[in-house]
Design a protein around this motif. Sequence first.
Motif, PDB file in Angstrom:
ATOM      1  N   GLN A 195       9.765   3.581  -0.768  1.00 27.86           N
ATOM      2  CA  GLN A 195       8.445   3.827  -1.349  1.00 27.86           C
ATOM      3  C   GLN A 195       8.364   5.322  -1.662  1.00 27.86           C
ATOM      4  OE1 GLN A 195       6.371   1.264  -1.967  1.00 27.86           O
ATOM      5  NE2 GLN A 195       7.831  -0.162  -1.008  1.00 27.86           N
ATOM      6  N   TRP A 245      19.789   0.983  -1.462  1.00 30.06           N
ATOM      7  CA  TRP A 245      18.975   0.100  -0.616  1.00 30.06           C
ATOM      8  C   TRP A 245      19.292  -1.373  -0.886  1.00 30.06           C
ATOM      9  CZ3 TRP A 245      15.199  -3.148  -2.928  1.00 30.06           C
ATOM     10  CH2 TRP A 245      14.563  -4.015  -2.019  1.00 30.06           C
ATOM     11  N   TYR A 277      18.534   6.580   1.841  1.00 35.56           N
ATOM     12  CA  TYR A 277      19.828   5.910   1.674  1.00 35.56           C
ATOM     13  C   TYR A 277      20.885   6.850   1.093  1.00 35.56           C
ATOM     14  CZ  TYR A 277      17.034   1.919   2.893  1.00 35.56           C
ATOM     15  OH  TYR A 277      16.197   1.069   3.580  1.00 35.56           O
ATOM     16  N   GLU A 315      17.814  -4.366   8.968  1.00 36.50           N
ATOM     17  CA  GLU A 315      16.575  -4.489   8.199  1.00 36.50           C
ATOM     18  C   GLU A 315      16.231  -3.235   7.387  1.00 36.50           C
ATOM     19  OE1 GLU A 315      13.422  -5.731  10.731  1.00 36.50           O
ATOM     20  OE2 GLU A 315      14.454  -7.534  11.416  1.00 36.50           O
ATOM     21  N   PRO A 316      17.039  -2.902   6.412  1.00 33.93           N
ATOM     22  CA  PRO A 316      16.730  -1.727   5.581  1.00 33.93           C
ATOM     23  C   PRO A 316      15.428  -1.941   4.809  1.00 33.93           C
ATOM     24  CG  PRO A 316      18.490  -3.037   4.587  1.00 33.93           C
ATOM     25  CD  PRO A 316      18.241  -3.616   5.951  1.00 33.93           C
ATOM     26  N   TYR A 317      14.521  -1.000   4.903  1.00 28.94           N
ATOM     27  CA  TYR A 317      13.232  -1.175   4.247  1.00 28.94           C
ATOM     28  C   TYR A 317      13.271  -0.641   2.821  1.00 28.94           C
ATOM     29  CZ  TYR A 317      12.510   3.744   5.556  1.00 28.94           C
ATOM     30  OH  TYR A 317      12.645   5.106   5.727  1.00 28.94           O
ATOM     31  N   GLU A 318      12.502  -1.295   1.961  1.00 33.29           N
ATOM     32  CA  GLU A 318      12.483  -0.920   0.552  1.00 33.29           C
ATOM     33  C   GLU A 318      11.869   0.460   0.367  1.00 33.29           C
ATOM     34  OE1 GLU A 318      11.124  -2.779  -3.775  1.00 33.29           O
ATOM     35  OE2 GLU A 318      10.770  -3.883  -1.911  1.00 33.29           O
TER      36      GLU A 318
END
Length: 294
Positions: free
Chosen positions: A278, A191, A227, A273-276
């Motif tokens: 969770q 990520w 990812y 915009e790869p999201y972090e």
Amino acid sequence: MSDTGEEWQVARRRKGAARKSNTLQPCAAAAACCQEELDVGKTVKRIRETVSELRYEDFLKDWKEQLLVAGSASLSEKRDTELSIDHVENGRDSRTSQHLECVCYGLGSFSSCVSARFQLAMLLLLLDAGQIPLKDCSVYDPAFTSGERDVLKELGLTVLTENEEGKRSATKPTLFYLMHCGKALYNNLLWKNWSTQQLPLMIIIGNSFNGMKDRAIEREFKQDYRYISQAVDVCEESVLPCPPRLIDVFSDTAVITFPSSSLNKLPQSTWTEPYEPQYQHCPDLEIIQREAVS
């Protein structure tokens, strides 16, 4: 080998059940018990003896060759990018000699676990093969005792003080040495470098992504480890050989790279915009997360 059969049995039990946190407690307890009495000089000597033992193993040649091929490709990607940018901006060739950097996460308590000690010895051999200065190798594991951190510093390595959770940006060609680490750590690392510019700078020596995929439930794998599930289709994996007697130390290990030619085949939306990640819904999270600041 110099280690006793009993020690190897302990290592097998630990590595064979590494995904169950309660099985790690005896090893962690042993590390905590010996923290105050760890002899740094003696431990350094023991590690160097293990390095000498591995140095003459036949399979080491393949590991070195795979690293050198991957390292050469990563450095070439970086030089070509820099040359293209500099040629456009300044009309000149600014290529310079470079070497890899290295980051090692999740090594484990090498003073009390023989598998971790052999993995540390292999790291030192690979640094030598890749001509990577010891000081340019950063190591971190929340399991390290203060004595083990002193040992690593004595060996010349750089000991990180913060739990990065694998979220390290590769701004230059970097070897990530992640032996038997949890999927979340690999996922976080991907990520943080999720772009066509940064992924080619990364070389991972660690668990096979294909192996992770094969052992996981497909729906959960795609949801929780997005990812890795995307990278498995575009990365290149070269499985590293492992002798039977070291199966619990180096099994399921591969050199993983991310060629630009493969990444560029993916649609542009892949990188938007790869999201972090969770992990609230992961029942068996294989990573020690840093404590939240209150």
